[in-house]
Design an enzyme around this catalytic site. Structure first.
Site, PDB file in Angstrom:
ATOM      1  N   THR A 131       0.824  -1.192   0.000  1.00 37.38           N
ATOM      2  CA  THR A 131       0.000   0.000   0.000  1.00 37.38           C
ATOM      3  C   THR A 131       0.867   1.255   0.000  1.00 37.38           C
ATOM      4  O   THR A 131       1.964   1.243   0.545  1.00 37.38           O
ATOM      5  CB  THR A 131      -0.853  -0.048   1.285  1.00 37.38           C
ATOM      6  OG1 THR A 131      -1.750  -1.134   1.158  1.00 37.38           O
ATOM      7  CG2 THR A 131      -1.588   1.220   1.547  1.00 37.38           C
ATOM      8  N   ASP A 186      -8.356  -1.827   5.246  1.00 41.31           N
ATOM      9  CA  ASP A 186      -8.424  -0.660   6.121  1.00 41.31           C
ATOM     10  C   ASP A 186      -8.201   0.654   5.407  1.00 41.31           C
ATOM     11  O   ASP A 186      -8.660   1.707   5.884  1.00 41.31           O
ATOM     12  CB  ASP A 186      -7.354  -0.782   7.214  1.00 41.31           C
ATOM     13  CG  ASP A 186      -5.957  -0.883   6.599  1.00 41.31           C
ATOM     14  OD1 ASP A 186      -5.758  -1.773   5.734  1.00 41.31           O
ATOM     15  OD2 ASP A 186      -5.089  -0.076   6.953  1.00 41.31           O
TER      16      ASP A 186
HETATM   17  N1  ASP Z   1      -3.554  -2.527   4.475  1.00 45.40           N
HETATM   18  C1  ASP Z   1      -3.785  -3.045   3.154  1.00 45.40           C
HETATM   19  C2  ASP Z   1      -5.020  -3.900   3.162  1.00 45.40           C
HETATM   20  O1  ASP Z   1      -5.231  -4.622   4.110  1.00 45.40           O
HETATM   21  C3  ASP Z   1      -2.669  -3.863   2.641  1.00 45.40           C
HETATM   22  C4  ASP Z   1      -1.329  -3.195   2.637  1.00 45.40           C
HETATM   23  O2  ASP Z   1      -1.065  -2.364   3.487  1.00 45.40           O
HETATM   24  O3  ASP Z   1      -0.544  -3.512   1.761  1.00 45.40           O
HETATM   25  O4  ASP Z   1      -5.740  -3.846   2.192  1.00 45.40           O
END
Ligand code: ASP
Length: 325
Positions: free
Chosen positions: A191, A222
């Protein structure tokens, strides 16, 4: 010129996880860092010109969405179906307004659509086809699913399918995990996020992601959930997270940092450390967050081996880092 005008600062992240010197070649590390630096330069340019923290956050995240290395926009992780479902959110610390999109498949820059939801609607979160229609009405030309493809993410999906698990996007080799804890052993997250303080003393946060490799259709993490992966308020801080989204949602992690500052008088550094330790690590989640407060204090906290991250202040000298130490 006020003090705040000299403190304008931008912080970015590009995900956390098992990112070690062994798993990342020097040339690939240099490429990841170059994108972080480009994102910081784009946002710094905005802030130096007197632009808003929100403008800077969107400018920085757009650079990372457009780059195939990171798990947002082009290069997003694949779902179990072999598609892409993208999530993004922004929050403005001055107004308390927020906007988000989730599960979009045709929006090249979800962060721009999220900002559109904040500025052009009375709502906070639009999902799926409704969000896609909204983005098109905004004038964002839709892209074909193939636009988001990279061989790297496709290979990750194949590995995840073989291992029958869900991978975070900076994952290395899949490892076995108990069936009861499908998210727990995931070891990379890609992300992207940004938080900024502008010359006017205002904060903003934004986060954009393709989510988890091999995630089921319709799964939302999230990142687009205000308070979980993204939060901003001038009185406390702006936060963007990366990691196992389910833990961030259950712990309302980004807001938790602000709440420790607001209600307990914690500093940003202490609040972030407590949140990561108590709410993320303590409950078995993995990941990290970046944060900034109105004094220009910044934090980049994580409980994984690495987190792609960077900061630039008024002097324009961008600093980037990847590993724990
Ligand atoms: N937090 C993101 C999710 O759960 C994934 C990530 O941080 O890469 O969709």
């Amino acid at each position: 010129m006020t003090d705040a005008a000299d403190r304008f600062t931008l912080v970015v992240h590009g995900g956390s996880g098992i990112i070690t010197r062994r798993s990342l070649s020097p040339s690939l590390e240099a490429q990841y860092r170059a994108v972080l630096a480009a994102a910081l330069a784009a946002g710094h340019h905005v802030l130096a010109d007197g632009g808003s923290a929100m403008d800077a956050v969107v400018a920085a995240i757009t650079v990372m969405e457009d780059d195939p290395l990171y798990n947002a926009g082009k290069g997003a992780a694949y779902t179990a179906e072999g598609l892409h479902e993208l999530d993004a959110a922004v929050m403005c610390g001055a107004s308390g307004q927020a906007g988000a999109v989730a599960g979009v498949k045709t929006v090249r820059n979800p962060i721009v659509a999220a900002r559109g939801v904040m500025e052009r609607t009375r709502h906070v979160l639009l999902v799926g086809e409704g969000a896609e229609s909204f983005a098109a009405e905004m004038g964002l030309a839709p892209v074909e699913p193939a636009y988001f493809h990279t061989d790297h993410r496709w290979d990750q999906l194949q590995k995840a399918r073989v291992a029958q698990r869900v991978l975070l996007d900076h994952d290395g080799a899949p490892r076995a995990e108990p069936a009861a804890a499908p998210w727990k052993a995931d070891d990379k997250f890609g992300t992207v996020g940004a938080v900024a303080l502008d010359r006017h003393g205002h904060l903003a946060a934004g986060t954009s992601t393709g989510g988890l490799t091999n995630k089921p259709r319709g799964r939302v993490g999230d990142s687009p959930i205000i308070g979980a992966g993204t939060w901003a308020e001038d009185a406390t801080c702006a936060v963007s997270g990366t990691g196992t989204g389910e833990y961030f949602m259950r712990g309302v992690l980004a807001f938790d940092v602000a709440a420790r500052m607001r209600y307990a008088g914690a500093t940003l550094a202490d609040a972030a450390a407590q949140t990561v330790q108590a709410v993320l690590t303590g409950r078995g989640g993995r990941g990290g967050l970046i944060g900034i407060d109105a004094r220009g204090e910044v934090v980049m906290a994580f409980n994984t081996e690495g987190m792609y991250r960077g900061v630039v202040r008024a002097d324009g000298v961008a600093q980037t880092a990847v590993f724990l130490a």
